[in-house]
Design an enzyme around this catalytic site. Sequence first.
Site, short mmCIF file in Angstrom:
data_model
loop_
_atom_site.label_atom_id
_atom_site.label_comp_id
_atom_site.label_asym_id
_atom_site.label_seq_id
_atom_site.Cartn_x
_atom_site.Cartn_y
_atom_site.Cartn_z
N ASP A 82 0.83 -1.20 0.00
CA ASP A 82 0.00 0.00 0.00
C ASP A 82 0.88 1.27 0.00
O ASP A 82 1.86 1.35 0.75
CB ASP A 82 -0.86 -0.04 1.27
CG ASP A 82 -1.94 1.01 1.32
OD1 ASP A 82 -2.80 1.00 0.43
OD2 ASP A 82 -1.92 1.85 2.25
N GLU A 116 1.63 -0.36 -4.94
CA GLU A 116 0.72 0.71 -5.32
C GLU A 116 1.54 2.00 -5.37
O GLU A 116 2.16 2.39 -4.39
CB GLU A 116 -0.39 0.87 -4.29
CG GLU A 116 -1.41 1.90 -4.73
CD GLU A 116 -2.18 2.54 -3.58
OE1 GLU A 116 -3.31 2.97 -3.83
OE2 GLU A 116 -1.66 2.62 -2.46
C1 NOJ Z 1 -4.50 2.89 -0.77
C2 NOJ Z 1 -5.58 1.92 -0.55
O1 NOJ Z 1 -5.83 1.23 -1.74
C3 NOJ Z 1 -6.77 2.71 -0.06
O2 NOJ Z 1 -7.93 1.93 -0.03
C4 NOJ Z 1 -6.44 3.27 1.28
O3 NOJ Z 1 -7.49 4.10 1.72
C5 NOJ Z 1 -5.17 4.10 1.24
N1 NOJ Z 1 -4.13 3.47 0.48
C6 NOJ Z 1 -4.63 4.33 2.62
O4 NOJ Z 1 -4.09 3.16 3.14
#
Ligand code: NOJ
Length: 542
Positions: A206, A258
């Site tokens: 993440d 991500e």
């Molecule tokens: C990215 C995640 O995909 C999302 O759902 C989340 O709210 C944020 N990061 C914070 O962790």
Amino acid sequence: MPEWWRDAIVYQVYPRSFADASGDGIGDLRGITGRLPYLRDLGVDAVWIGPVFASPQVDHGYDVADYRAIDPLFGTLDDLDALIEAAHALGIRVALDLVPNHTSNQHRWFRAAVASGPGSPERSRYHFRDGRGANGDEPPNNWRSVFGGSSWTRVREPDGTPGQWYYHLFAAEQPDLDWRNPEVLAEFASILRFWLDRGVDGFRIDVADALIKDAGFPDTPDGHPVIPKDASSPVHDVHRAFRRILDAYPGERTAVIETGADDATVALFLRPDEMPLAFNFRFVHARPDAADLRAAIDASLAANAAVGAPITWVTDNHDTTRSVTRYGTRAALTGAYVPGELRTASGAGADLEAGARRARAMALLLLALPGAACLYQGQELGLPNVDDLPDEVLQDPVWERSGHAVRGRDGCRVPMPWSGDAPPFGFSPSASTWLPQPATWGPLTAERQAGDPASMLSLYRAALRLRRQHRALGRGGLRWVSPGSADVLALDLLVPGETVRVIANFGARPIALPEGEVLLASLPLEDGRLPGESAAWVLPAR
Ligand code: NOJ
């Protein structure tokens, strides 16, 4: 096969919305295990399970209180072990969601930081700063949270007085860790090993590119945070350390990160000693038209080629307005959430029939392009975004933090419809699900679609079956073919001994197909021609 992940099909499960075995209206691990045969039949290589760790669920698990424990909402460690074993028995690998940028404010580290006071080693794991203004009652800088409002929240010191402020890129309940503190890396190295030792095949990471903030926390003209991601940023050392841990395990453990950065910056994270895979958000935000898609594909291929990394193609995830709805307009496509930036995308005005046609065409593009691809649960059912959820059921923290200006991401997180004619559509033994499902979803259930050769599910199953049979799909080198029309994308995928041609017609009129065998078309051909807003895979005649 060496480096299986290079062309893997990863299926994203959003745990609270996939399948509920316990009957509390919220999906869980046993629910996922029960539906693994569905994923085998679909033909995916791996499943990425969103965060299931102990969490107050302020951001649905992206606020982790204990990285080594399963939240009782989702089950137990034994349930996860059973899931991994069952998945492996079906030939499906399992990736967990690692959240290293921030913890929950209920994590023992953060509680200790608040309790220990300014200047303590406990505070140095996070970003605590004194406030500005006469009494320190203004935030240390003007950076804005992705979820709205200031990125700083003030704590009370142990003696009860108003005290320092801590930094949070997202909600106040998600304090950011200070990755310049070596204790943080040591802890996450141990967490990675904990799960790898249990047989996990990899991680989705993440906010992976945002771990290092400019330590000077300078004000910026627009309140955007300053997050160094350049080639020499220490964030890359974190990923090198993660990679060394993954590589020390047998079985080609992997990770997909991500990052919302531009193509060239994403590629920096994919250098050979860093991460294997990164979601391609450029593709998520491309419009369903030939020119924009080609530009997105070319830019990403060029950037990744420079570092020898495959692309992970994506159109949907749990942060983005579902593509059937997005593709229902020709406007620039925006998700409800872009890492580092919030945007709204309402389904208002979307033509869902056109959106579904374009989504079918996009599926054949997505699953042919060289590299890995990630599918978000329900994408294979062609679920639209649910944009008319009543205000009172909305749960995304974005809704509150934006002062009800941004509805947030709940519309793409509505529980899966599995079977039957009425909610809960086989999702749960209970009629009351954590978000309500539209009563109109009967024709969209997996059960109904499995029996219909013209359904979106049947298209995905056929496409994934063909992808296994034809090496060029997902693996071939890409060569553009002159399309004959500005509305058409035509490309060959080439491996020695095989060429598959992909033709995607984003115009309104049918077009001629090349001579050869049509492997699959996203809509029925019209007199042998490819209809508007459809795509086909063809084995060209020699
Ligand atoms: C990215 C995640 O995909 C999302 O759902 C989340 O709210 C944020 N990061 C914070 O962790």
